[in-house]
Design a protein around this motif. Structure first.
Motif, PDB file in Angstrom:
ATOM      1  N   ASN A  38       0.838  -1.204   0.000  1.00 32.35           N
ATOM      2  CA  ASN A  38       0.000   0.000   0.000  1.00 32.35           C
ATOM      3  C   ASN A  38       0.870   1.250   0.000  1.00 32.35           C
ATOM      4  OD1 ASN A  38      -1.634  -2.073   2.082  1.00 32.35           O
ATOM      5  ND2 ASN A  38      -2.919  -1.109   0.524  1.00 32.35           N
ATOM      6  N   ASP A  39       0.298   2.325  -0.503  1.00 35.42           N
ATOM      7  CA  ASP A  39       0.949   3.633  -0.415  1.00 35.42           C
ATOM      8  C   ASP A  39       0.372   4.390   0.763  1.00 35.42           C
ATOM      9  OD1 ASP A  39       2.544   3.215  -2.623  1.00 35.42           O
ATOM     10  OD2 ASP A  39       1.090   4.090  -4.028  1.00 35.42           O
ATOM     11  N   ILE A  40       1.240   5.027   1.543  1.00 36.97           N
ATOM     12  CA  ILE A  40       0.791   5.760   2.720  1.00 36.97           C
ATOM     13  C   ILE A  40       1.380   7.166   2.712  1.00 36.97           C
ATOM     14  CG2 ILE A  40       2.691   4.902   4.181  1.00 36.97           C
ATOM     15  CD1 ILE A  40       0.673   4.871   6.523  1.00 36.97           C
ATOM     16  N   GLU A  41       0.547   8.133   3.113  1.00 32.76           N
ATOM     17  CA  GLU A  41       0.986   9.510   3.301  1.00 32.76           C
ATOM     18  C   GLU A  41       0.503   9.967   4.664  1.00 32.76           C
ATOM     19  OE1 GLU A  41       1.030  12.388  -0.079  1.00 32.76           O
ATOM     20  OE2 GLU A  41      -0.317  10.909  -1.021  1.00 32.76           O
ATOM     21  N   ILE A  42       1.414  10.526   5.478  1.00 33.59           N
ATOM     22  CA  ILE A  42       1.076  10.941   6.848  1.00 33.59           C
ATOM     23  C   ILE A  42       1.045  12.471   6.892  1.00 33.59           C
ATOM     24  CG2 ILE A  42       1.746  10.794   9.275  1.00 33.59           C
ATOM     25  CD1 ILE A  42       3.391   8.294   8.512  1.00 33.59           C
ATOM     26  N   LEU A  88      -4.238   5.909   3.114  1.00 35.44           N
ATOM     27  CA  LEU A  88      -3.746   4.613   2.654  1.00 35.44           C
ATOM     28  C   LEU A  88      -4.363   4.372   1.288  1.00 35.44           C
ATOM     29  CD1 LEU A  88      -1.958   2.281   3.856  1.00 35.44           C
ATOM     30  CD2 LEU A  88      -4.105   1.036   4.189  1.00 35.44           C
ATOM     31  N   ASP A  89      -3.515   4.382   0.290  1.00 38.73           N
ATOM     32  CA  ASP A  89      -3.976   4.281  -1.101  1.00 38.73           C
ATOM     33  C   ASP A  89      -5.055   5.326  -1.392  1.00 38.73           C
ATOM     34  OD1 ASP A  89      -2.229   2.215  -1.586  1.00 38.73           O
ATOM     35  OD2 ASP A  89      -3.707   0.629  -1.302  1.00 38.73           O
ATOM     36  N   GLY A  90      -4.828   6.534  -0.859  1.00 41.97           N
ATOM     37  CA  GLY A  90      -5.731   7.648  -1.116  1.00 41.97           C
ATOM     38  C   GLY A  90      -6.935   7.729  -0.206  1.00 41.97           C
ATOM     39  N   ILE A  91      -7.149   6.755   0.675  1.00 38.60           N
ATOM     40  CA  ILE A  91      -8.304   6.755   1.584  1.00 38.60           C
ATOM     41  C   ILE A  91      -7.922   7.480   2.866  1.00 38.60           C
ATOM     42  CG2 ILE A  91      -9.928   5.317   2.859  1.00 38.60           C
ATOM     43  CD1 ILE A  91      -9.379   3.101   0.800  1.00 38.60           C
ATOM     44  N   ASN A  92      -8.708   8.487   3.256  1.00 39.05           N
ATOM     45  CA  ASN A  92      -8.435   9.250   4.467  1.00 39.05           C
ATOM     46  C   ASN A  92      -8.707   8.405   5.710  1.00 39.05           C
ATOM     47  OD1 ASN A  92      -7.704  11.669   3.146  1.00 39.05           O
ATOM     48  ND2 ASN A  92      -9.868  12.228   2.897  1.00 39.05           N
ATOM     49  N   ILE A  93      -7.739   8.388   6.626  1.00 39.12           N
ATOM     50  CA  ILE A  93      -7.840   7.577   7.843  1.00 39.12           C
ATOM     51  C   ILE A  93      -7.349   8.410   9.011  1.00 39.12           C
ATOM     52  CG2 ILE A  93      -6.987   5.495   9.016  1.00 39.12           C
ATOM     53  CD1 ILE A  93      -6.588   4.270   6.227  1.00 39.12           C
ATOM     54  N   SER A  94      -7.986   8.246  10.168  1.00 38.25           N
ATOM     55  CA  SER A  94      -7.508   8.896  11.389  1.00 38.25           C
ATOM     56  C   SER A  94      -7.504   7.880  12.531  1.00 38.25           C
ATOM     57  CB  SER A  94      -8.392  10.096  11.761  1.00 38.25           C
ATOM     58  OG  SER A  94      -9.697   9.668  12.106  1.00 38.25           O
ATOM     59  N   ARG A  95      -6.577   8.049  13.461  1.00 40.71           N
ATOM     60  CA  ARG A  95      -6.481   7.187  14.643  1.00 40.71           C
ATOM     61  C   ARG A  95      -6.093   8.049  15.833  1.00 40.71           C
ATOM     62  NH1 ARG A  95      -8.688   4.217  11.663  1.00 40.71           N
ATOM     63  NH2 ARG A  95      -8.266   2.004  11.244  1.00 40.71           N
ATOM     64  N   GLU A  96      -6.514   7.617  17.029  1.00 38.53           N
ATOM     65  CA  GLU A  96      -6.211   8.388  18.225  1.00 38.53           C
ATOM     66  C   GLU A  96      -4.741   8.328  18.608  1.00 38.53           C
ATOM     67  OE1 GLU A  96      -8.728   6.953  21.307  1.00 38.53           O
ATOM     68  OE2 GLU A  96     -10.393   8.289  20.772  1.00 38.53           O
ATOM     69  N   THR A  97      -4.063   7.235  18.236  1.00 44.04           N
ATOM     70  CA  THR A  97      -2.662   7.065  18.612  1.00 44.04           C
ATOM     71  C   THR A  97      -1.805   6.885  17.376  1.00 44.04           C
ATOM     72  OG1 THR A  97      -2.654   4.653  18.762  1.00 44.04           O
ATOM     73  CG2 THR A  97      -3.464   5.866  20.681  1.00 44.04           C
ATOM     74  N   ASN A  98      -0.496   6.990  17.583  1.00 40.98           N
ATOM     75  CA  ASN A  98       0.448   6.790  16.485  1.00 40.98           C
ATOM     76  C   ASN A  98       0.769   5.314  16.273  1.00 40.98           C
ATOM     77  OD1 ASN A  98       0.880   9.557  15.754  1.00 40.98           O
ATOM     78  ND2 ASN A  98       2.044   9.792  17.649  1.00 40.98           N
ATOM     79  N   GLU A  99       0.316   4.477  17.181  1.00 42.20           N
ATOM     80  CA  GLU A  99       0.481   3.032  17.001  1.00 42.20           C
ATOM     81  C   GLU A  99      -0.829   2.488  16.453  1.00 42.20           C
ATOM     82  OE1 GLU A  99       2.858   0.241  19.653  1.00 42.20           O
ATOM     83  OE2 GLU A  99       0.790  -0.299  20.193  1.00 42.20           O
ATOM     84  N   VAL A 100      -0.789   2.026  15.219  1.00 45.03           N
ATOM     85  CA  VAL A 100      -1.996   1.591  14.524  1.00 45.03           C
ATOM     86  C   VAL A 100      -1.963   0.071  14.388  1.00 45.03           C
ATOM     87  CG1 VAL A 100      -3.380   1.833  12.435  1.00 45.03           C
ATOM     88  CG2 VAL A 100      -1.997   3.767  13.265  1.00 45.03           C
ATOM     89  N   THR A 101      -2.883  -0.599  15.053  1.00 44.59           N
ATOM     90  CA  THR A 101      -2.893  -2.072  15.062  1.00 44.59           C
ATOM     91  C   THR A 101      -4.108  -2.659  14.351  1.00 44.59           C
ATOM     92  OG1 THR A 101      -4.062  -2.100  17.188  1.00 44.59           O
ATOM     93  CG2 THR A 101      -1.646  -2.115  17.254  1.00 44.59           C
ATOM     94  N   ASP A 102      -5.055  -1.813  13.955  1.00 48.22           N
ATOM     95  CA  ASP A 102      -6.329  -2.330  13.431  1.00 48.22           C
ATOM     96  C   ASP A 102      -6.572  -1.938  11.982  1.00 48.22           C
ATOM     97  OD1 ASP A 102      -6.641   0.356  13.878  1.00 48.22           O
ATOM     98  OD2 ASP A 102      -8.562   0.192  14.923  1.00 48.22           O
ATOM     99  N   LEU A 103      -5.509  -1.673  11.256  1.00 42.82           N
ATOM    100  CA  LEU A 103      -5.673  -1.243   9.869  1.00 42.82           C
ATOM    101  C   LEU A 103      -5.416  -2.390   8.888  1.00 42.82           C
ATOM    102  CD1 LEU A 103      -6.229   1.183   8.012  1.00 42.82           C
ATOM    103  CD2 LEU A 103      -3.751   1.603   7.977  1.00 42.82           C
ATOM    104  N   ILE A 104      -4.307  -3.102   9.093  1.00 42.73           N
ATOM    105  CA  ILE A 104      -3.932  -4.226   8.231  1.00 42.73           C
ATOM    106  C   ILE A 104      -3.777  -5.450   9.123  1.00 42.73           C
ATOM    107  CG2 ILE A 104      -2.235  -5.094   6.574  1.00 42.73           C
ATOM    108  CD1 ILE A 104      -1.424  -2.149   6.090  1.00 42.73           C
ATOM    109  N   ASP A 105      -4.451  -6.520   8.794  1.00 41.53           N
ATOM    110  CA  ASP A 105      -4.437  -7.722   9.633  1.00 41.53           C
ATOM    111  C   ASP A 105      -3.012  -8.167   9.944  1.00 41.53           C
ATOM    112  OD1 ASP A 105      -7.158  -7.834   9.692  1.00 41.53           O
ATOM    113  OD2 ASP A 105      -7.358  -9.386   8.158  1.00 41.53           O
ATOM    114  N   GLY A 106      -2.750  -8.325  11.253  1.00 43.28           N
ATOM    115  CA  GLY A 106      -1.460  -8.851  11.698  1.00 43.28           C
ATOM    116  C   GLY A 106      -0.309  -7.873  11.624  1.00 43.28           C
ATOM    117  N   ILE A 107      -0.588  -6.612  11.275  1.00 48.77           N
ATOM    118  CA  ILE A 107       0.472  -5.619  11.081  1.00 48.77           C
ATOM    119  C   ILE A 107       0.290  -4.457  12.055  1.00 48.77           C
ATOM    120  CG2 ILE A 107       1.550  -4.013   9.467  1.00 48.77           C
ATOM    121  CD1 ILE A 107       1.970  -6.926   8.730  1.00 48.77           C
ATOM    122  N   THR A 108       1.386  -4.035  12.676  1.00 45.01           N
ATOM    123  CA  THR A 108       1.376  -2.845  13.533  1.00 45.01           C
ATOM    124  C   THR A 108       2.212  -1.754  12.872  1.00 45.01           C
ATOM    125  OG1 THR A 108       1.098  -4.092  15.588  1.00 45.01           O
ATOM    126  CG2 THR A 108       2.072  -1.900  15.770  1.00 45.01           C
TER     127      THR A 108
END
Length: 541
Positions: free
Chosen positions: A97-101, A237-257
């Protein structure tokens, strides 16, 4: 050697009765002592060898634990704005995936100063913390998922240090620290957990006659106190806007932090793909560990031939059984990972005529490149679904390995492997001897699915080793019996020594009596000789 004083004084029979007694006693003791010693030595060697068997299983178990979950899948990234980790090998798979922060999550930070020392008085009363969002118009919206927290300050903690410690000890997701800002100036720094919805509002309640806590009140946005604004992480992520409360993201891609570290100026690529060399090296190490134990067991169980001595456990049926069980695992079908069973031989593991294993890297590489997901059967137990609309998990007892058919009817009822399931909202549970406490959660309307429950060869080996090493196992019981045998042999040797002591004493009495008789006869001989000499002398006269 005892000195025979009778012989030294030329008294008695003249025989060395001490040597005779020693010889008689040794002739009685030696064959019995030899048998007891031999049996004790055999048992002692067997006990030591059984201990080596246990150590071998423990060593293999410890070593193989380091390879659990190593499927050859490796995380990749093109930049350094985040860290990527495979945190759950049971669910992670290949992706790119492509990611932009655009923004990092931050915890609100408030700084209250200035105090002339760390022990400066802060008054008494209470501080009530509320958590939520400070809106652009200055209003505060409470976070419904969090409750207010009150810190009480009295004579026991009414200093700057006491207040800091009380906040930290309250465990309210607020970190308090004291910052020395100048030679005689100190400030209390409060930092909330990350996320825009976790900002603080602090209301002070002072005790009459002991003011001071109002200095820590924060009931409206104040830029002179708030040094960091609470915020969420924002990225695409691939152009889709995403927000999370923390900088540690565990629920976006299965098995990936994902751990976000900085914003980006352009898209970066993150992903995971299978590394054949890593997987091959892992399999090679697994085979080496199994071979080490197999070789040790074969050496100890060797019966000996052509004049060669056998192993210390030759003929031991228990250890032989453990060896056969270990060997059988290399040719046992591994089910529950794919529609077809998987074998270690599929990935280059070959069994030699002597029972040892060899590893064919060419076979492995061909198989892994054709079916990398199947390698999980060696290292990575997992429960998966053929449909992304059905998520399996375990609510209690682990299910048996296998493939279970989930059939979802139009009325919402469902069966698993033909057995009715219990429905609660979007969750279906079952409790039977095979499926254990398997729980299925459907997404949307759900769908029929195949549920794959796979138990890896490493988990099977770990369970096997755990059973061998458990307290009071068959191996432990055998060692205990052999130790009892050694104690019995030692008791037999002590009893033999007691009997020999008694025998020596009896021989000493008997030989003493014989010497007394002989001495008496010698005295008679001397008397007769004297009489004859006297008679001869009288004839000359």
């Amino acid at each position: 050697m005892a000195i025979d004083y009778l012989q030294a004084l030329n008294i008695g029979s003249g025989l060395n009765t001490g040597d005779i007694i020693d010889a008689l006693v040794e002739a009685e003791r030696a064959p019995q002592a030899s048998q007891i010693t031999k049996r004790e030595q055999i048992r002692t060697t067997e006990i030591s060898s059984l201990g080596e068997v246990k150590q071998g299983f423990e060593t293999m178990q410890t070593a193989l634990a380091g390879y659990t979950g190593v499927t050859g899948l490796q995380a990749t990234q093109s930049g350094d704005s985040l860290d990527i980790e495979i945190s759950d090998a049971t669910s992670a798979s290949e992706f790119s995936n492509d990611i932009e922060i655009s923004a990092l999550a931050a915890g609100q930070t408030l700084v209250f100063g200035s105090f002339n020392s760390e022990t400066a008085s802060v008054g008494s009363g209470s501080l009530t913390f509320s958590f939520g969002t400070w809106n652009s118009d200055g209003s505060f919206t409470a976070n419904s998922d969090r409750t207010d927290e009150t810190i009480t300050i009295d004579s026991n903690n009414d200093t700057l240090t006491g207040l800091r410690n009380s906040i930290n000890n309250a465990d309210i997701n607020v970190t308090a620290s004291i910052l020395k800002t100048d030679n005689d100036s100190y400030a209390l720094v409060l930092k909330a957990r990350e996320g825009a919805a976790h900002a603080m509002r602090i209301v002070a309640s002072e005790d009459a006659g002991n003011a001071g806590l109002a200095d820590f009140e924060y009931t409206s946005v104040d830029a002179s106190i708030q040094t960091v604004v609470a915020s969420d992480a924002a990225f695409t992520l691939d152009g889709i806007n995403i927000s999370r409360e923390t900088n540690e993201v565990t629920d976006l891609i299965d098995g990936i932090t994902l751990t976000l570290k900085s914003t980006t100026s352009a898209a970066e690529t993150i992903g995971a793909d299978f590394d054949t060399n890593l997987a091959s090296a892992t399999m090679s190490l697994i085979v080496d560990e199994m071979n080490t134990l197999m070789t040790d067991l074969s050496t100890m169980l060797a019966r000996g031939s052509n004049g060669d001595a056998g192993g210390p456990l030759a003929g031991d049926t228990l250890v032989r059984s453990l060896q056969r069980q270990l060997q059988a695992m290399t040719s046992t079908a591994i089910i529950g990972f794919q529609n077809n069973s998987i074998y270690m031989a599929d990935y280059g593991v070959e069994t030699n005529r002597d029972g040892s294993l060899s590893f064919n890297t060419d076979t492995f590489q061909s198989a892994f490149e054709a079916n990398p997901d199947g390698f999980a059967a060696i290292t990575n137990s997992r429960i998966t679904s053929s449909s992304n609309m059905v998520t399996p998990s375990v609510a209690g007892t682990q299910p048996e390995a296998g493939i279970y058919a989930f059939d979802l009817a139009a009325d919402g009822s469902a069966t698993l492997g033909g057995d009715a399931m219990t429905k609660s909202g979007s969750e279906y549970t079952i409790d039977n001897s095979d499926a254990g406490d398997l729980k299925l959660t459907i997404v949307g309307s759900g769908s029929d699915a195949s549920i794959y429950v796979g138990k890896s060869i490493l988990e099977t080996l770990d369970d096997f080793a755990t059973n061998v090493l458990r307290i009071n196992s068959e191996l432990d019981q055998k060692i205990e019996r052999y130790e009892d045998d050694v104690n019995t042999y030692q008791d037999e040797m002590s009893a033999l020594d007691e009997r020999i002591t008694e025998l020596r004493a009896r021989y000493a009495v008997q030989f003493g009596a014989m010497e007394s008789v002989v001495n008496s006869l010698k005295n008679t001989e001397t008397a007769i000789d004297s009489m004859m000499e006297a008679w001869k002398a009288s004839l000359k006269n």
